[in-house]
Design an enzyme around this catalytic site. Structure first.
Site, mmCIF file in Angstrom:
data_model
loop_
_atom_site.group_PDB
_atom_site.id
_atom_site.type_symbol
_atom_site.label_atom_id
_atom_site.label_comp_id
_atom_site.label_asym_id
_atom_site.label_seq_id
_atom_site.Cartn_x
_atom_site.Cartn_y
_atom_site.Cartn_z
ATOM 1 N N HIS A 112 21.086 17.158 6.369
ATOM 2 C CA HIS A 112 19.721 17.363 6.850
ATOM 3 C C HIS A 112 18.784 16.205 6.493
ATOM 4 C CE1 HIS A 112 18.991 19.148 2.739
ATOM 5 N NE2 HIS A 112 17.809 18.594 2.921
ATOM 6 N N ASP A 142 26.534 20.678 5.017
ATOM 7 C CA ASP A 142 25.321 19.879 4.789
ATOM 8 C C ASP A 142 25.633 18.593 4.017
ATOM 9 O OD1 ASP A 142 22.644 19.247 5.064
ATOM 10 O OD2 ASP A 142 22.034 20.298 3.238
ATOM 11 N N GLY A 213 12.825 15.838 -1.269
ATOM 12 C CA GLY A 213 13.104 14.462 -1.684
ATOM 13 C C GLY A 213 14.279 14.389 -2.642
ATOM 14 N N ASN A 214 14.575 15.520 -3.333
ATOM 15 C CA ASN A 214 15.758 15.588 -4.195
ATOM 16 C C ASN A 214 17.032 15.805 -3.392
ATOM 17 O OD1 ASN A 214 13.785 16.885 -6.694
ATOM 18 N ND2 ASN A 214 15.413 15.454 -7.237
ATOM 19 N N SER A 215 16.898 16.269 -2.151
ATOM 20 C CA SER A 215 18.072 16.602 -1.336
ATOM 21 C C SER A 215 19.028 15.423 -1.227
ATOM 22 C CB SER A 215 17.633 17.017 0.071
ATOM 23 O OG SER A 215 16.945 18.240 0.037
ATOM 24 N N LEU A 270 41.040 32.133 9.243
ATOM 25 C CA LEU A 270 41.864 33.333 9.327
ATOM 26 C C LEU A 270 41.600 34.114 10.602
ATOM 27 C CD1 LEU A 270 41.863 34.939 5.750
ATOM 28 C CD2 LEU A 270 43.785 33.922 6.950
ATOM 29 N N GLY A 271 40.321 34.172 11.005
ATOM 30 C CA GLY A 271 39.971 34.940 12.190
ATOM 31 C C GLY A 271 39.713 36.400 11.893
ATOM 32 N N VAL A 272 39.020 36.674 10.777
ATOM 33 C CA VAL A 272 38.649 38.043 10.432
ATOM 34 C C VAL A 272 37.172 38.089 10.072
ATOM 35 C CG1 VAL A 272 40.910 38.766 9.601
ATOM 36 C CG2 VAL A 272 39.323 37.679 8.011
ATOM 37 N N ILE A 274 34.723 40.100 7.477
ATOM 38 C CA ILE A 274 34.952 40.817 6.220
ATOM 39 C C ILE A 274 33.639 41.306 5.629
ATOM 40 C CG2 ILE A 274 37.094 39.613 5.636
ATOM 41 C CD1 ILE A 274 35.415 37.714 3.897
#
Length: 474
Positions: A112, A142, A213-215, A270-272, A274
């Site tokens: 970002h 990110d 600014g810390n990102s 996996l395609g679940v 949960i």
């Protein structure tokens, strides 16, 4: 002058000796050397982006107006007056941090910070500036990798976030509000946090002061090793409120390596769908205590579907790692290599079984949202829930196979209301039995044990969800 009597003098000496023998209280850590040694490896990142007014109009669904239309000129004047725009373009800027991971100029930061930037400027500790080249970004984690043309640069020491402990001291270096190389410290508040915006990153939670600014800046342990990339804060004011989150360095470096070598990131899948096991659901599944990840839906043509994983299964372990909650599963799956087998320990029907799944690659976009419509043929039952069969239109809208599920038309029973059953829910499973139609649902309800808690699987706009329903006595 009055003197102390001998017994009192002896007692005083004993007290003084005891006080002197108490070890000195442990001092707070000294961060001066750590900050001094690592500051040269931390950089300030600023970006510039030219945005066309017409593009902004399209973004906000403002219709384009022909140039010869008087309203077009009026709109431009309005934007100039209130948006500080210059002619047809406005410059957008962002500010963040990063850190050097190789002597030849590779730098790690947040997606970002550099997303959609036309120009990325890197300012070093010695105030020297470079124009950086974007190597790749990964929106899901990110993380972004950029590069400057330089050699013999000071680099950070990469640690391991897996060895990080809750309560351990950590230190952040970054550029909050543009103040270069600001140093803040705190402790690790928790590990493995799952945030709504990202399920595939087990975030490190700290109380280190992090601000805009810390990102993208590094999070260090007391050994001077980077253990995380500062990424997000929880705030109601926009400023720091004691909750900050960092991407584990193990995750970030894995992403960086893939961006560098392949240009994109692939994750296991996996395609679940949960959810967590609550205390009530644990009782309904005959579990001694809540743990694991409850499978609420198996996506068609997914690795889990092909492996035979079923709705109502509770995944207890993934490749030997025990799951305390459902949020621990996605990061484990995401970091797995694609097209490799994974060993799942599953609770099914009160028995532990092993299911081997060949891990697939996470699709670019997962559409797990279901739309729902409510309509009417009614069947009553002892739960105080009226249901109706699903029509062909419902099946199409919910992406469900024929002969599965019933629509909830109304809820009058107290137990069903307390369990969270709502009008418009589609009930798919009751007490581990698949629901085929309203008639069969009524028959299953009649056989339910009074006073016991059973699991109820419903589909709604937010996706599938198991509810714990206490069956009323006869």
């Amino acid at each position: 002058m009055k003197s102390l009597n001998p017994p009192l003098m002896q007692w005083t000496v004993l007290v003084l000796v005891a006080l002197l023998s108490i070890p000195a209280q442990a001092q707070l850590p000294d961060f001066t050397d750590l900050a001094t040694e690592n500051a040269p490896s931390v950089v300030n990142i600023s970006t510039h982006q030219q945005q066309n007014i017409r593009q902004q109009m399209r973004r906000f669904n403002i219709p384009e107006i022909p140039d010869d239309n008087p309203f077009g000129e009026l709109l431009k004047r309005f934007l100039d007056e209130h948006g500080n725009l210059q002619e047809d373009e406005v410059e957008k800027q962002s500010l963040g941090s990063g850190f050097i991971i190789s002597p030849d100029g590779y730098i790690l930061t947040n997606n970002h910070v550099v997303a959609e930037a036309d120009e990325i400027i890197v300012r070093m500790h010695n105030r020297r500036e470079y124009v950086a080249r974007l190597i790749g970004t990964d929106e899901r984690s990110d993380v972004a990798l950029i590069k400057i043309e330089a050699t013999d640069l000071p680099i950070v020491k990469i640690g391991s976030s897996k060895e990080l402990k809750v309560g351990e001291w950590v230190l952040a270096i970054g550029s909050p509000f543009g103040f270069d190389h600001s140093v803040t410290a705190g402790i690790v508040s928790a590990k493995g946090r799952s945030l709504p915006s990202e399920n595939y990153v087990p975030f490190i939670q700290t109380d280190v002061a992090i601000n805009p600014g810390n990102s993208g800046g590094p999070l260090f342990n007391l050994k001077g090793e980077v253990v995380g990339v500062n990424s997000q804060i929880y705030s109601r004011s926009g400023g720091f409120m004691g909750l900050s989150f960092a991407i584990p360095i193990d995750v970030a470096m894995n992403v960086a390596d893939q961006l560098k070598t392949r240009g994109h990131v692939s994750r296991g899948w996996l395609g679940v769908l949960i959810q967590d096991i609550t205390g009530e659901l644990a009782e309904s599944f005959h579990m001694s205590h809540p743990r694991g990840a409850l499978v609420a839906r198996v996506l068609p043509d997914s690795p889990s579907s092909q492996a035979g994983l079923q709705v109502g299964d509770v995944i207890l372990k993934y490749n030997g790692t025990e799951l305390r909650s459902s949020s621990e599963l996605p990061p484990l799956v995401g970091s797995s290599r694609v097209d490799r087998p994974a060993r799942l320990e599953v609770l099914r029907g009160g028995k532990n079984i092993i299911v081997m799944v060949n891990i697939g690659e996470l699709p670019p976009e997962e559409d797990a949202q279901l739309t729902q419509q409510v309509k009417p043929k009614i069947a009553k039952n002892r739960l105080g829930v009226t249901v109706s069969d699903l029509t062909e239109e419902h099946l199409s809208q919910f992406a469900l196979p024929a002969g599965q599920g019933v629509m909830v038309d109304s809820v009058t029973g107290n137990e069903a209301r307390e369990a969270g059953v709502r009008e418009g829910d589609v009930i798919m499973m009751l007490n581990n039995d698949n629901i085929e139609n309203a008639k069969q649902f009524g028959q299953l309800v009649k056989r339910l044990p009074g006073g016991k808690t059973v699991a109820l699987l419903v589909h709604r706009t937010s996706g599938p969800m198991f509810l714990a329903l206490r069956v009323p006595e006869e």
